[in-house]
Design an enzyme around this catalytic site. Sequence first.
Site, PDB file in Angstrom:
ATOM      1  N   ARG A 105       0.844  -1.195   0.000  1.00 53.11           N
ATOM      2  CA  ARG A 105       0.000   0.000   0.000  1.00 53.11           C
ATOM      3  C   ARG A 105       0.879   1.244   0.000  1.00 53.11           C
ATOM      4  NH1 ARG A 105      -5.296  -0.009   0.378  1.00 53.11           N
ATOM      5  NH2 ARG A 105      -5.151  -2.230   0.804  1.00 53.11           N
ATOM      6  N   THR A 109      -0.792   7.614  -1.260  1.00 54.63           N
ATOM      7  CA  THR A 109      -2.095   7.512  -1.946  1.00 54.63           C
ATOM      8  C   THR A 109      -2.998   6.478  -1.270  1.00 54.63           C
ATOM      9  OG1 THR A 109      -1.334   5.752  -3.386  1.00 54.63           O
ATOM     10  CG2 THR A 109      -0.972   8.007  -4.157  1.00 54.63           C
ATOM     11  N   ASP A 201      -1.098 -10.466  13.028  1.00 52.20           N
ATOM     12  CA  ASP A 201      -0.525 -10.359  11.682  1.00 52.20           C
ATOM     13  C   ASP A 201      -0.182 -11.766  11.179  1.00 52.20           C
ATOM     14  OD1 ASP A 201       1.350  -8.022   9.957  1.00 52.20           O
ATOM     15  OD2 ASP A 201       1.548 -10.164   9.570  1.00 52.20           O
ATOM     16  N   ASP A 204       3.489 -12.351   9.982  1.00 53.51           N
ATOM     17  CA  ASP A 204       4.440 -12.443  11.095  1.00 53.51           C
ATOM     18  C   ASP A 204       4.310 -13.775  11.814  1.00 53.51           C
ATOM     19  OD1 ASP A 204       5.697 -10.039  10.736  1.00 53.51           O
ATOM     20  OD2 ASP A 204       4.448  -8.938  12.157  1.00 53.51           O
TER      21      ASP A 204
HETATM   22  N1  URA Z   1      -3.577  -8.844   7.761  1.00 55.55           N
HETATM   23  C1  URA Z   1      -3.263  -9.607   8.832  1.00 55.55           C
HETATM   24  O1  URA Z   1      -2.274 -10.330   8.810  1.00 55.55           O
HETATM   25  N2  URA Z   1      -4.043  -9.530   9.927  1.00 55.55           N
HETATM   26  C2  URA Z   1      -5.134  -8.759   9.983  1.00 55.55           C
HETATM   27  O2  URA Z   1      -5.807  -8.751  11.004  1.00 55.55           O
HETATM   28  C3  URA Z   1      -5.455  -7.975   8.854  1.00 55.55           C
HETATM   29  C4  URA Z   1      -4.667  -8.041   7.757  1.00 55.55           C
END
Ligand code: URA
Length: 210
Positions: A105, A109, A201, A204
């Site tokens: 992203r 923008t 995430d 991760d």
């Molecule tokens: N991407 C992720 O890894 N976790 C989220 O909660 C949203 C997007």
Amino acid sequence: MKNQIFIMNHPLIQHKISLLRDKATGVKEFREMISEITMLMCYEATRDLPLKEVEIETPLAVAKTKILAGRKIAFIPILRAGIGMVDGVMELIPAAKIGHIGLYRDPETLRPVKYYSKLPSDIDDRDVIVLDPMLATGGTAVDAIDIIKKEKPKSIKFMCIIAAPEGVSLLTEKHPDVQVYCAAMDEKLNDHGYIVPGLGDAGDRIFGTK
Ligand code: URA
């Protein structure tokens, strides 16, 4: 065609998602759970694969029976978390081809920008299943599917593990012809675009980068 959303609330899938959500679950177990859930979801997402009748000689007689009619599949994980879902689908469909799409992203923008795209050269002859464990805002999924559609695959499905209502709304609005498979629909997004309660995430937790 109007979207169809499939929420796969099978008890085995729900149980494994609970383990995924747990912040105490370590990298090894997290990866294994993602693979197992994806395999179970793939089983359901390929329910409409066409069959053809064949005759097979058993030790006793000739059986009229069915095999897959040779429909060609391509899986396209969205980098990087989508890679965690590849092992699970390849267990079930080892002959499938794999493409990759990477988007980030733009901080100014806020538009997704493509930084990587490598798709099978015969994608126009294939049914595509796009893989991303988290359908959050939906922006990345929409853009990835825009890119894939330019190559004119036979059909596109989108498979995620956890979806937010916001992501499902955007994806179904922008791509009404894409069937969406998810294993859990959560409450909402937080201010940082994370799904709540979610699992954190996904990239991760799959790659152990936190
Ligand atoms: N991407 C992720 O890894 N976790 C989220 O909660 C949203 C997007």
